[in-house]
Design an enzyme around this catalytic site. Structure first.
Site, PDB file in Angstrom:
ATOM      1  N   ASN A   7      15.340   4.152  -0.580  1.00 25.19           N
ATOM      2  CA  ASN A   7      14.900   2.693  -0.431  1.00 25.19           C
ATOM      3  C   ASN A   7      15.379   1.746  -1.160  1.00 25.19           C
ATOM      4  OD1 ASN A   7      14.035   0.568   1.558  1.00 25.19           O
ATOM      5  ND2 ASN A   7      12.681   1.405   2.243  1.00 25.19           N
ATOM      6  N   LYS A  14      12.726   2.769  -4.169  1.00 23.96           N
ATOM      7  CA  LYS A  14      11.744   3.886  -3.668  1.00 23.96           C
ATOM      8  C   LYS A  14      12.283   4.987  -3.165  1.00 23.96           C
ATOM      9  CE  LYS A  14       8.632   0.485  -1.692  1.00 23.96           C
ATOM     10  NZ  LYS A  14       8.932   0.197   0.633  1.00 23.96           N
ATOM     11  N   ARG A  90      18.022   4.674   3.725  1.00 21.46           N
ATOM     12  CA  ARG A  90      17.498   3.721   4.297  1.00 21.46           C
ATOM     13  C   ARG A  90      18.960   2.497   4.361  1.00 21.46           C
ATOM     14  NH1 ARG A  90      13.170  -1.264   4.027  1.00 21.46           N
ATOM     15  NH2 ARG A  90      13.108  -1.632   6.172  1.00 21.46           N
ATOM     16  N   HIS A 179      12.988  -2.241  12.070  1.00 26.87           N
ATOM     17  CA  HIS A 179      12.481  -1.130  12.099  1.00 26.87           C
ATOM     18  C   HIS A 179      12.102  -0.195  12.789  1.00 26.87           C
ATOM     19  CE1 HIS A 179       9.066  -4.907  10.926  1.00 26.87           C
ATOM     20  NE2 HIS A 179       9.949  -4.342   9.847  1.00 26.87           N
ATOM     21  N   HIS A 206       4.101  -2.120  15.067  1.00 27.04           N
ATOM     22  CA  HIS A 206       4.169  -1.895  13.943  1.00 27.04           C
ATOM     23  C   HIS A 206       3.664  -3.007  12.925  1.00 27.04           C
ATOM     24  CE1 HIS A 206       7.046  -0.457   9.488  1.00 27.04           C
ATOM     25  NE2 HIS A 206       6.407  -1.858   9.600  1.00 27.04           N
ATOM     26  N   LEU A 207       2.763  -2.927  12.351  1.00 26.74           N
ATOM     27  CA  LEU A 207       1.668  -4.760  11.935  1.00 26.74           C
ATOM     28  C   LEU A 207       1.593  -4.116  10.090  1.00 26.74           C
ATOM     29  CD1 LEU A 207      -0.678  -4.915  14.116  1.00 26.74           C
ATOM     30  CD2 LEU A 207       1.465  -6.029  14.711  1.00 26.74           C
ATOM     31  N   ARG A 239       6.204 -15.148   7.912  1.00 22.12           N
ATOM     32  CA  ARG A 239       7.390 -15.089   8.411  1.00 22.12           C
ATOM     33  C   ARG A 239       5.821 -16.111   9.974  1.00 22.12           C
ATOM     34  NH1 ARG A 239      10.831  -9.833   8.385  1.00 22.12           N
ATOM     35  NH2 ARG A 239       9.862  -8.756   7.329  1.00 22.12           N
ATOM     36  N   ARG A 283      -6.354  -7.805   4.700  1.00 24.16           N
ATOM     37  CA  ARG A 283      -7.884  -7.770   4.243  1.00 24.16           C
ATOM     38  C   ARG A 283      -8.715  -9.330   2.896  1.00 24.16           C
ATOM     39  NH1 ARG A 283      -5.066  -2.211   0.455  1.00 24.16           N
ATOM     40  NH2 ARG A 283      -3.300  -4.242   0.804  1.00 24.16           N
ATOM     41  N   GLY A 329       0.911  -0.730   8.015  1.00 21.17           N
ATOM     42  CA  GLY A 329      -0.202  -1.277   6.412  1.00 21.17           C
ATOM     43  C   GLY A 329      -1.339  -1.622   7.579  1.00 21.17           C
ATOM     44  N   ILE A 330      -0.742  -2.388   8.458  1.00 16.90           N
ATOM     45  CA  ILE A 330      -2.168  -3.040   9.063  1.00 16.90           C
ATOM     46  C   ILE A 330      -2.636  -2.296  10.181  1.00 16.90           C
ATOM     47  CG2 ILE A 330      -3.048  -5.555  10.580  1.00 16.90           C
ATOM     48  CD1 ILE A 330      -0.624  -6.381   8.976  1.00 16.90           C
ATOM     49  N   GLY A 331      -1.354  -2.265  11.827  1.00 12.25           N
ATOM     50  CA  GLY A 331      -1.622  -1.287  12.272  1.00 12.25           C
ATOM     51  C   GLY A 331      -2.850  -0.485  12.057  1.00 12.25           C
ATOM     52  N   ASN A 333      -5.358   0.362   9.767  1.00  8.22           N
ATOM     53  CA  ASN A 333      -5.955   0.136   8.576  1.00  8.22           C
ATOM     54  C   ASN A 333      -7.156  -1.073   9.279  1.00  8.22           C
ATOM     55  OD1 ASN A 333      -5.808   2.179   6.548  1.00  8.22           O
ATOM     56  ND2 ASN A 333      -4.257   0.959   6.659  1.00  8.22           N
ATOM     57  N   GLU A 383       8.242   6.201   7.587  1.00  9.97           N
ATOM     58  CA  GLU A 383       9.604   6.087   7.354  1.00  9.97           C
ATOM     59  C   GLU A 383      10.284   7.180   6.801  1.00  9.97           C
ATOM     60  OE1 GLU A 383       8.293   1.926   7.705  1.00  9.97           O
ATOM     61  OE2 GLU A 383      10.260   1.470   8.177  1.00  9.97           O
TER      62      GLU A 383
HETATM   63  P1  AMP Z   1       3.199  -1.966   5.074  1.00 10.43           P
HETATM   64  O1  AMP Z   1       4.373  -3.093   4.826  1.00 10.43           O
HETATM   65  O2  AMP Z   1       3.565  -1.258   6.454  1.00 10.43           O
HETATM   66  O3  AMP Z   1       2.864  -1.534   3.749  1.00 10.43           O
HETATM   67  O4  AMP Z   1       1.870  -2.993   5.354  1.00 10.43           O
HETATM   68  C1  AMP Z   1       0.794  -3.789   4.610  1.00 10.43           C
HETATM   69  C2  AMP Z   1       0.333  -4.694   4.638  1.00 10.43           C
HETATM   70  O5  AMP Z   1      -1.091  -4.141   5.246  1.00 10.43           O
HETATM   71  C3  AMP Z   1      -0.617  -5.264   3.928  1.00 10.43           C
HETATM   72  O6  AMP Z   1      -0.121  -6.469   3.132  1.00 10.43           O
HETATM   73  C4  AMP Z   1      -2.416  -5.772   4.026  1.00 10.43           C
HETATM   74  O7  AMP Z   1      -2.254  -6.639   5.035  1.00 10.43           O
HETATM   75  C5  AMP Z   1      -2.029  -4.459   5.314  1.00 10.43           C
HETATM   76  N1  AMP Z   1      -3.269  -3.705   5.031  1.00 10.43           N
HETATM   77  C6  AMP Z   1      -3.163  -2.512   4.169  1.00 10.43           C
HETATM   78  N2  AMP Z   1      -4.479  -1.987   4.588  1.00 10.43           N
HETATM   79  C7  AMP Z   1      -5.723  -2.339   4.925  1.00 10.43           C
HETATM   80  C8  AMP Z   1      -6.579  -2.382   5.471  1.00 10.43           C
HETATM   81  N3  AMP Z   1      -7.396  -1.528   4.689  1.00 10.43           N
HETATM   82  N4  AMP Z   1      -6.739  -3.550   6.509  1.00 10.43           N
HETATM   83  C9  AMP Z   1      -6.658  -4.137   6.623  1.00 10.43           C
HETATM   84  N5  AMP Z   1      -5.499  -4.579   6.393  1.00 10.43           N
HETATM   85  C10 AMP Z   1      -4.882  -3.955   5.931  1.00 10.43           C
END
Ligand code: AMP
Length: 396
Positions: A7, A14, A90, A179, A206-207, A239, A283, A329-331, A333, A383
């Site tokens: 990627n 990556k 990718r 995505h 996807h968050l 964004r 976070r 990441g958000i979805g 966690n 991915e």
């Molecule tokens: P990604 O682009 O899928 O790697 O997601 C990155 C984003 O996931 C970060 O900027 C955080 O906002 C969110 N994230 C990662 N870990 C956590 C967590 N434990 N709780 C809430 N949000 C998280």
């Protein structure tokens, strides 16, 4: 079969090396800050985990350093580059040209080049990665997996904008969506977990740094929230997501901003960053909201509200819903975000189990209450595995 997944970004590469079809990760890592100060390479295999700052002026040097680690007598995992039979790349934008994964030849490279104007930040870096990999792995098949390809099944009423026809017919201005690799991966996981008959109507959410939602009917994308470019739909890290286009003209014509500034505002200074006066990581935002910061709480409420609106729209076009999937990441966690999205939706048969939602895990899991009609799942996206899978399927 060993497949290397790459990627390639504007200043990073990556990579992950897979044994396929077992999906075993042989090694992985990242080259960061290419061409900038203090470039760094990370390499992780079962033998060692290494982080090294070294001189990396361009993508070619970066990938050569990776290969040095792969071949290293002590920490390496291959004896010769010819062991790698395919390199899966990718590629962010495949336009209307690519509706599936393809083996890269000169014609494909030309087409990817033609799409630079649609993804000026991403496609040139992806292209660079391809050219460099061709030089280093001349015997391997190079494969392109496009972020937009999964959404090529959208019907015209979903992808066409209500602007004069010539803009679609002559200039390819339409919704493409992004995505796609992630939405496809988690939707297929949900379908194999629940059985296809119980998952014919899925909404994947996807968050991550970027955010998007997709309505999926019988495994096919039928609508998605990102559009021609990556700023439409949900509220993201920096964004804005959906805004009225009149705001752009007001900023330029009446408030004196130029178009580059407006672009910067909408892509980098808006979303959670704009609403919290500078925070993009959930976070931090959740911690501040917990401490009583009203702006952070409002930002989270607005993000959840926007997701709910799209969920409502997608339930309408799908005529119902079997499964909601949270990912990225958000979805994966954020316990509060999943709760905010799913609460007060009992009219639609959506009922989240607060305790199951609060469990932290890396596993595929269901988090709905026993009597919820709709399944609510958390599925970690991958991915890279999806790119390896698609590359393997194509060349095998
Ligand atoms: P990604 O682009 O899928 O790697 O997601 C990155 C984003 O996931 C970060 O900027 C955080 O906002 C969110 N994230 C990662 N870990 C956590 C967590 N434990 N709780 C809430 N949000 C998280």
């Amino acid at each position: 079969m060993k497949i290397l997944v790459i990627n390639s970004g504007s200043s990073s590469i990556k990579y992950q090396l897979f044994n396929m079809p077992s999906e075993e990760v042989i090694c992985s890592g990242i080259v960061e800050r290419i061409g900038l100060e203090n470039p760094k390479i990370k390499y992780k295999s079962s033998k060692d985990s290494i982080e090294k700052v070294c001189r990396i002026t361009d993508h070619k040097t970066g990938l050569e350093k990776v290969v040095k680690f792969l071949l290293d007598e002590e920490v390496g995992v291959i004896k010769s580059t010819s062991e790698i039979q395919a390199v899966g790349h990718r590629v962010v934008h495949g336009g209307s040209t690519f509706s599936k994964t393809v083996v890269i030849d000169e014609e494909v490279k030309e087409k990817i080049k033609e799409l630079f104007s649609l993804a000026p930040l991403h496609n040139p870096a992806n292209y660079e990665g391809i050219v460099v990999a061709e030089g280093i792995f001349p015997e391997a098949k190079q494969v392109a997996v496009f972020d937009t390809a999964y959404h090529q099944t959208m019907p015209v009423e979903a992808y066409k904008y209500a602007i004069p026809n010539k803009f679609l017919d002559e200039d390819n201005i339409r919704r493409y969506g992004f995505h796609g690799t992630s939405h496809k991966y988690v939707a297929e996981k949900a379908m194999s977990y629940l059985g296809a008959e119980n998952s014919s109507k899925i909404v994947t959410i996807h968050l991550g740094g970027g955010c998007s939602m997709t309505a999926i009917k019988d495994g096919k994308s039928v609508d998605t929230s990102l559009g021609f470019g990556p700023v439409a739909g949900l509220i993201m890290g920096g964004r804005a997501g959906d805004i009225d286009s009149s705001i752009i003209f007001h900023l330029v014509n009446n408030l004196g901003y130029d178009l580059n500034e407006v672009n910067n505002i909408l892509q980098k200074e808006s979303g959670m960053v704009g609403l919290t006066d500078g925070l993009s990581d959930y976070r931090d935002i959740e911690a501040e909201a917990e401490n009583g910061d009203e702006k952070c709480q409002l930002a989270l409420d607005m993000a959840a509200y926007r997701i709910k609106k799209y969920l409502g729209a997608y339930m309408a076009i799908l005529n119902g819903i079997d499964v909601i999937v949270f990912t990225a990441g958000i979805g994966e966690n954020s316990v509060p975000m999943r709760k905010m999205v799913c609460e007060n939706m009992d009219y639609f048969g959506i009922d989240i189990d607060v305790e199951k939602n609060a469990v932290r895990s890396k596993e595929v899991r269901e988090i709905q209450a026993v009597n919820s009609k709709v399944k609510i799942m958390v599925i970690p996206t991958d991915e890279e595995v999806e790119i390896a899978k698609q590359s393997f399927e194509l060349i095998n």
